[in-house]
Design an enzyme around this catalytic site. Structure first.
Site, short mmCIF file in Angstrom:
data_model
loop_
_atom_site.label_atom_id
_atom_site.label_comp_id
_atom_site.label_asym_id
_atom_site.label_seq_id
_atom_site.Cartn_x
_atom_site.Cartn_y
_atom_site.Cartn_z
N ASP A 146 1.47 3.81 3.12
CA ASP A 146 0.36 5.06 2.26
C ASP A 146 1.40 5.99 1.33
O ASP A 146 0.83 5.61 0.16
CB ASP A 146 -0.48 5.26 3.57
N ASP A 147 1.89 6.82 1.99
CA ASP A 147 2.59 7.96 1.41
C ASP A 147 3.59 8.32 2.39
O ASP A 147 3.58 9.15 2.99
CB ASP A 147 0.93 9.23 1.52
N GLY A 178 -9.77 8.28 -0.97
CA GLY A 178 -10.40 9.19 -0.88
C GLY A 178 -10.97 9.51 0.58
O GLY A 178 -10.61 8.50 1.89
N HIS A 183 -10.10 1.32 0.18
CA HIS A 183 -9.62 1.83 1.95
C HIS A 183 -11.02 1.68 2.40
O HIS A 183 -11.85 2.32 2.54
CB HIS A 183 -9.33 3.70 0.62
N HIS A 230 0.52 -1.49 0.24
CA HIS A 230 0.50 0.70 0.10
C HIS A 230 0.33 0.99 0.03
O HIS A 230 0.87 1.76 0.86
CB HIS A 230 -0.75 0.02 0.93
N HIS A 242 1.02 5.26 -2.65
CA HIS A 242 0.59 6.05 -3.54
C HIS A 242 1.64 6.41 -4.23
O HIS A 242 2.47 7.45 -3.40
CB HIS A 242 -0.36 7.08 -2.39
N GLU A 281 -11.46 2.86 7.73
CA GLU A 281 -9.73 4.14 7.88
C GLU A 281 -10.93 5.67 8.62
O GLU A 281 -10.28 5.94 9.96
CB GLU A 281 -9.40 4.39 6.86
#
Ligand code: ADE
Ligand code: ZN
Length: 345
Positions: free
Chosen positions: A287-288, A179, A206, A20, A22, A209
């Site tokens: 994630d990021d 999103g 997603h 996971h 992005h 969360e």
């Protein structure tokens, strides 16, 4: 400080699996400064000021709105095909440097196409081409996931799903719904995900969360999710937890991201270990990494240090992530065997 550095090095040395991550949350800060200068952007082109706009700061309010706002600024950077090629290559190079052996990189075609109104099919093909090239160069197995946002139109999502379905076999393996889960329902996307699955795409969603456990059930039953992004609220409903256990659904947990987007009040309160102890198939992911200013090694460190995951369990979870990967059986068998050998499992 010494101790932390030494520990981090142990995690850096481990072979890793990332399910996971992005692309849009993986841009190097130096690269953003370069792009801002090259394209005469009005955005501040010094590293510190730029960082406040695109990365989470200690003094930020840790809310999902603030977290998502970073992506709005990031959308201004996708100014040319070269930029998209560069950020894709660099994201893969950075993963390889962190000893990630298997990377599923998700990208949001609508985000990448927006600033210059690039056709969606071009954007997807640019990412596919650069990912393939960088994967070979850095010797990392990379698969791509196309991501669509709940807070954007279902029409755009349908186009992305269609284009992704046409590109299965080119390294694009799955469709993701991301999103604003707190304010936008997934119902408008049911049909799109059903068709995507029929076309042969894997599905990850997603859910649980910024929304309740019921969203996880919906993701599994209505959207066909094989894996759940985050899902950290699963234990709030024992029936949903039982469903996830029964299906063996893998959860792509991202500890620092959850802390920074306000899901948990402190890192130590994160339910990763409770999920694991309740039989949930957890995996550890970033994630990021650029927005959160982390690496996967750092997240492994967090799991073991702040959340008390035993080292043996971490290693087993790395293999569990490989087993939950959206890759062909023969590739998966090889990957799992290699990881078990190196991790001495
Ligand atoms: N897009 C990027 N990161 C996300 C997250 N943590 N939740 C939902 N959408 C996202
Ligand atoms: Zn995510």
């Amino acid at each position: 400080m010494e101790r932390v550095t030494a520990s981090l090095n142990t995690y850096r040395a481990l072979p890793k699996v990332e399910l996971h991550r992005h692309l849009e949350g993986s841009l190097r800060l130096d690269t953003m400064v370069d792009i801002a200068r090259q394209h005469g952007m009005t955005i501040p082109a010094d590293v510190l000021r730029l960082s406040t706009l695109v990365q989470v700061q200690e003094e930020d309010k840790f809310t999902f709105q603030n977290f998502l706002s970073k992506f709005n600024t990031l959308r201004m950077f996708y100014r040319s095909p070269d930029v998209i090629h560069r950020i894709t290559r660099e994201a893969i190079e950075d993963a390889a440097k962190d000893n990630v052996r298997y990377l599923e990189l998700r990208f949001t075609p609508v985000a990448l196409s927006r600033a210059e109104r690039f056709p969606l099919h071009d954007v997807i093909d640019w990412v596919i081409a650069s990912a393939g090239e960088a994967a070979r160069k850095h010797n990392v197995n990379v698969k791509l996931i196309a991501s669509v946002n709940r807070h954007e139109s279902a029409e755009l999502a349908e186009q992305v799903a269609w284009l992704a379905g046409e590109r299965i076999g080119n390294g694009l393996v799955a469709l993701d719904l991301a999103g604003n889960e707190a304010e936008f329902p997934s119902q408008p996307f049911y049909g799109i995900f059903k068709e995507a699955k029929q076309a042969g795409l894997h599905i990850t969603i997603h859910a649980g969360e910024w929304g309740p456990a019921a969203h996880i059930r919906e993701a599994i039953e209505e959207l066909g999710a094989e894996r759940i992004g985050h899902g950290v609220r699963v234990l709030e409903d024992e029936n949903v937890a039982a469903l996830a256990r029964e299906r063996g659904t893998a959860f792509e947990v991202c500890v620092t991201s959850n802390y920074q987007s306000g899901v948990v009040g402190t890192l130590e309160e994160h339910p990763l270990m409770k999920m694991f102890e309740n039989g949930i198939n957890v995996t550890i992911n970033t994630d990021d990494p650029s927005i959160s200013r982390i690496t996967l090694s750092y997240e492994y460190y967090n799991a073991c240090d702040a959340l008390q995951m035993p080292q043996y369990t971490l290693k087993e979870r790395i293999v569990a992530a490989a087993q939950a990967g959206f890759l062909p059986d023969d590739e998966k068998e090889k990957l799992v065997a290699q990881l078990k050998k190196e991790l001495k499992l």
